[in-house]
Design a protein around this motif. Structure first.
Motif, mmCIF file in Angstrom:
data_model
loop_
_atom_site.group_PDB
_atom_site.id
_atom_site.type_symbol
_atom_site.label_atom_id
_atom_site.label_comp_id
_atom_site.label_asym_id
_atom_site.label_seq_id
_atom_site.Cartn_x
_atom_site.Cartn_y
_atom_site.Cartn_z
ATOM 1 N N PRO A 1 69.156 86.869 75.392
ATOM 2 C CA PRO A 1 70.492 86.282 75.241
ATOM 3 C C PRO A 1 70.638 85.341 74.045
ATOM 4 O O PRO A 1 71.603 85.434 73.288
ATOM 5 C CB PRO A 1 70.703 85.541 76.558
ATOM 6 C CG PRO A 1 69.803 86.208 77.536
ATOM 7 C CD PRO A 1 68.599 86.610 76.733
ATOM 8 N N VAL A 2 69.691 84.395 73.882
ATOM 9 C CA VAL A 2 69.730 83.451 72.762
ATOM 10 C C VAL A 2 68.290 83.179 72.348
ATOM 11 O O VAL A 2 67.507 82.684 73.151
ATOM 12 C CB VAL A 2 70.427 82.121 73.124
ATOM 13 C CG1 VAL A 2 70.711 81.327 71.848
ATOM 14 C CG2 VAL A 2 71.703 82.345 73.902
ATOM 15 N N THR A 3 67.948 83.467 71.104
ATOM 16 C CA THR A 3 66.552 83.508 70.683
ATOM 17 C C THR A 3 66.295 82.501 69.572
ATOM 18 O O THR A 3 66.644 82.745 68.407
ATOM 19 C CB THR A 3 66.191 84.920 70.188
ATOM 20 O OG1 THR A 3 66.739 85.888 71.088
ATOM 21 C CG2 THR A 3 64.687 85.106 70.093
ATOM 22 N N GLY A 4 65.672 81.371 69.913
ATOM 23 C CA GLY A 4 65.383 80.365 68.898
ATOM 24 C C GLY A 4 64.492 80.893 67.799
ATOM 25 O O GLY A 4 64.748 80.688 66.611
ATOM 26 N N SER A 5 63.422 81.608 68.178
ATOM 27 C CA SER A 5 62.468 82.093 67.173
ATOM 28 C C SER A 5 63.110 83.086 66.213
ATOM 29 O O SER A 5 62.703 83.181 65.044
ATOM 30 C CB SER A 5 61.254 82.730 67.861
ATOM 31 O OG SER A 5 61.633 83.867 68.624
ATOM 32 N N ALA A 6 64.116 83.833 66.658
ATOM 33 C CA ALA A 6 64.797 84.775 65.761
ATOM 34 C C ALA A 6 65.415 84.050 64.580
ATOM 35 O O ALA A 6 65.482 84.587 63.457
ATOM 36 C CB ALA A 6 65.864 85.547 66.528
ATOM 37 N N HIS A 7 65.843 82.813 64.810
ATOM 38 C CA HIS A 7 66.523 82.073 63.747
ATOM 39 C C HIS A 7 65.546 81.472 62.744
ATOM 40 O O HIS A 7 65.964 81.025 61.678
ATOM 41 C CB HIS A 7 67.444 81.027 64.367
ATOM 42 C CG HIS A 7 68.614 81.647 65.064
ATOM 43 N ND1 HIS A 7 68.494 82.240 66.309
ATOM 44 C CD2 HIS A 7 69.900 81.823 64.671
ATOM 45 C CE1 HIS A 7 69.674 82.739 66.658
ATOM 46 N NE2 HIS A 7 70.530 82.509 65.685
ATOM 47 N N THR A 8 64.246 81.492 63.050
ATOM 48 C CA THR A 8 63.259 81.121 62.039
ATOM 49 C C THR A 8 63.133 82.220 60.993
ATOM 50 O O THR A 8 62.614 81.991 59.900
ATOM 51 C CB THR A 8 61.879 80.857 62.669
ATOM 52 O OG1 THR A 8 61.328 82.086 63.178
ATOM 53 C CG2 THR A 8 61.973 79.846 63.807
ATOM 54 N N VAL A 9 63.591 83.400 61.328
ATOM 55 C CA VAL A 9 63.621 84.540 60.411
ATOM 56 C C VAL A 9 65.010 84.678 59.783
ATOM 57 O O VAL A 9 65.157 84.843 58.574
ATOM 58 C CB VAL A 9 63.222 85.830 61.151
ATOM 59 C CG1 VAL A 9 63.327 87.046 60.236
ATOM 60 C CG2 VAL A 9 61.815 85.709 61.715
ATOM 61 N N LEU A 10 66.042 84.581 60.611
ATOM 62 C CA LEU A 10 67.413 84.760 60.131
ATOM 63 C C LEU A 10 67.839 83.672 59.161
ATOM 64 O O LEU A 10 68.672 83.915 58.278
ATOM 65 C CB LEU A 10 68.376 84.795 61.326
ATOM 66 C CG LEU A 10 68.288 86.043 62.208
ATOM 67 C CD1 LEU A 10 69.110 85.848 63.480
ATOM 68 C CD2 LEU A 10 68.760 87.282 61.458
ATOM 69 N N ALA A 11 67.281 82.458 59.300
ATOM 70 C CA ALA A 11 67.667 81.366 58.400
ATOM 71 C C ALA A 11 67.396 81.724 56.945
ATOM 72 O O ALA A 11 68.246 81.526 56.064
ATOM 73 C CB ALA A 11 66.919 80.085 58.791
ATOM 74 N N LEU A 12 66.211 82.266 56.684
ATOM 75 C CA LEU A 12 65.879 82.640 55.306
ATOM 76 C C LEU A 12 66.661 83.868 54.846
ATOM 77 O O LEU A 12 67.034 83.980 53.674
ATOM 78 C CB LEU A 12 64.378 82.892 55.192
ATOM 79 C CG LEU A 12 63.523 81.623 55.166
ATOM 80 C CD1 LEU A 12 62.053 81.964 55.363
ATOM 81 C CD2 LEU A 12 63.717 80.876 53.851
ATOM 82 N N PHE A 13 66.917 84.790 55.758
ATOM 83 C CA PHE A 13 67.704 85.974 55.426
ATOM 84 C C PHE A 13 69.102 85.560 54.959
ATOM 85 O O PHE A 13 69.597 86.051 53.934
ATOM 86 C CB PHE A 13 67.789 86.903 56.645
ATOM 87 C CG PHE A 13 68.533 88.180 56.400
ATOM 88 C CD1 PHE A 13 67.904 89.274 55.826
ATOM 89 C CD2 PHE A 13 69.880 88.299 56.747
ATOM 90 C CE1 PHE A 13 68.597 90.462 55.590
ATOM 91 C CE2 PHE A 13 70.574 89.483 56.523
ATOM 92 C CZ PHE A 13 69.925 90.563 55.939
ATOM 93 N N TRP A 14 69.728 84.627 55.693
ATOM 94 C CA TRP A 14 71.100 84.235 55.371
ATOM 95 C C TRP A 14 71.174 83.185 54.269
ATOM 96 O O TRP A 14 72.207 83.058 53.603
ATOM 97 C CB TRP A 14 71.832 83.780 56.628
ATOM 98 C CG TRP A 14 72.252 84.962 57.456
ATOM 99 C CD1 TRP A 14 71.687 85.420 58.606
ATOM 100 C CD2 TRP A 14 73.320 85.852 57.139
ATOM 101 N NE1 TRP A 14 72.329 86.552 59.033
ATOM 102 C CE2 TRP A 14 73.335 86.845 58.151
ATOM 103 C CE3 TRP A 14 74.249 85.929 56.110
ATOM 104 C CZ2 TRP A 14 74.264 87.878 58.156
ATOM 105 C CZ3 TRP A 14 75.178 86.958 56.107
ATOM 106 C CH2 TRP A 14 75.180 87.926 57.132
ATOM 107 N N LYS A 15 70.094 82.456 54.045
ATOM 108 C CA LYS A 15 70.094 81.517 52.916
ATOM 109 C C LYS A 15 70.316 82.260 51.609
ATOM 110 O O LYS A 15 71.066 81.807 50.728
ATOM 111 C CB LYS A 15 68.772 80.751 52.856
ATOM 112 C CG LYS A 15 68.705 79.774 51.692
ATOM 113 C CD LYS A 15 67.343 79.121 51.560
ATOM 114 C CE LYS A 15 67.295 78.187 50.353
ATOM 115 N NZ LYS A 15 65.960 77.580 50.149
ATOM 116 N N GLU A 16 69.663 83.400 51.453
ATOM 117 C CA GLU A 16 69.809 84.179 50.230
ATOM 118 C C GLU A 16 71.216 84.747 50.074
ATOM 119 O O GLU A 16 71.700 84.933 48.960
ATOM 120 C CB GLU A 16 68.775 85.305 50.202
ATOM 121 C CG GLU A 16 67.331 84.792 50.108
ATOM 122 C CD GLU A 16 66.330 85.914 49.921
ATOM 123 O OE1 GLU A 16 66.753 87.100 49.925
ATOM 124 O OE2 GLU A 16 65.129 85.616 49.766
#
Length: 293
Positions: free
Chosen positions: A230-245
């Motif tokens: 439902p809500v994945t904290g660890s996923a955002h350790t990956v998505l943060a860099l993806f969306w920063k670019e």
């Protein structure tokens, strides 16, 4: 029979039945639970993660109140997890709010290193987690099978990237709308599962730019016994860099738009770490009886 307290917590939410569930078991330093029993309990709970924490270098009746360092482990219904943000947030919430821990910051020894969680005056929790930058992959037959099964398409406009440590797969297609993301029903076939295993994928994230949030996502992890997280904290350790670019900034308001939904504040703080903030609420308090012989 050994007796332990157990809590179910909804993380990344301010009200019950939203966010992501975690079962939390505090284990006193003088006791231990075998690995196979922890895994069996996680299967019994049958939610995304069941977590266990134990004070480090602290003993006595007030160890949960005074200790600032804990060993923390996470189990899905089928495997031990390498990193879990929402269950870390939930563990800290139990320590601060149920066990009256006296510290402002807690440190957890985990398979992903030492993770820290702080609490502010309003009770909001902030985690510091290691980032895992996803790298673009060649659209081979395995990744095409996964993307087609999960997204329903795989074309030249479909971006696929894989994080090297956690083995999280990111799928993004600029033509895929927010409405399509919310309505998405993946077709996770045996071929999709096998393709993921060949590439050692642990979970797959479908993400899109948001109109009312910086980005949105949904997360599917059949390889870990979780159809949708439902809500994945660890996923955002990956998505943060993806969306920063893509967005050219280091901080985001994100939404994981599963049926339970959840909100996260995400900020890249240095070259290797991200902080993720959110709330949590206890839904169930209970007692757990285990035969440890």
């Amino acid at each position: 029979m050994a007796k332990f307290s157990i809590y179910t917590v909804d993380a990344f939410s301010t009200k019950p039945f939203h966010g992501n569930q975690a079962a939390i078991v505090p284990v006193p330093s003088g006791q231990s639970i075998p690995d196979h029993t922890m895994q069996a309990l996680a299967a019994e709970m049958n939610i995304a993660e069941t977590s266990f924490f134990t004070p480090v270098q602290s003993e006595g009746p007030d160890e949960f109140q005074k200790s600032s360092r804990f060993a923390l482990r996470w189990f899905t219904p089928t495997v031990e997890a390498k990193l879990c943000g929402h269950a870390t947030l939930a563990a800290a919430h139990v320590l601060f709010n149920e066990l009256q821990n006296q510290n402002n910051t807690l440190h957890f020894d985990t398979l992903s290193g030492v993770l820290s969680v702080s609490i502010n005056r309003e009770g909001k929790l902030t985690m510091r987690l290691p980032m895992d930058k996803p790298e673009p992959v060649v659209h081979n037959d395995n990744f095409k099978e996964i993307a087609t099964g999960v997204l329903g398409r795989c074309s030249s406009s479909t971006e696929i990237a894989l994080s090297p440590v956690l083995r999280y797969l990111v799928i993004h297609d600029a033509s895929f709308s927010e409405e399509e993301l919310v309505a998405l029903v993946p077709n996770i076939t045996t071929k999709v599962i096998e393709a993921g295993r060949r590439e050692r994928v642990d979970l797959v994230m479908v993400t899109t730019k948001g109109s009312d949030r910086d980005f949105k996502s949904r997360v599917f992890a059949p390889w870990c016994g979780i159809d949708e997280d439902p809500v994945t904290g660890s996923a955002h350790t990956v998505l943060a860099l993806f969306w920063k670019e893509k967005l050219g900034k280091p901080f985001f308001v994100a939404q994981q738009c599963s049926k339970r939904c959840g909100e996260l504040d995400v900020k890249i703080v240095d070259a290797t770490h991200v902080v993720i903030s959110g709330n949590a609420v206890v839904v169930i308090r209970g007692e757990l009886f285990l035969d440890l012989e």
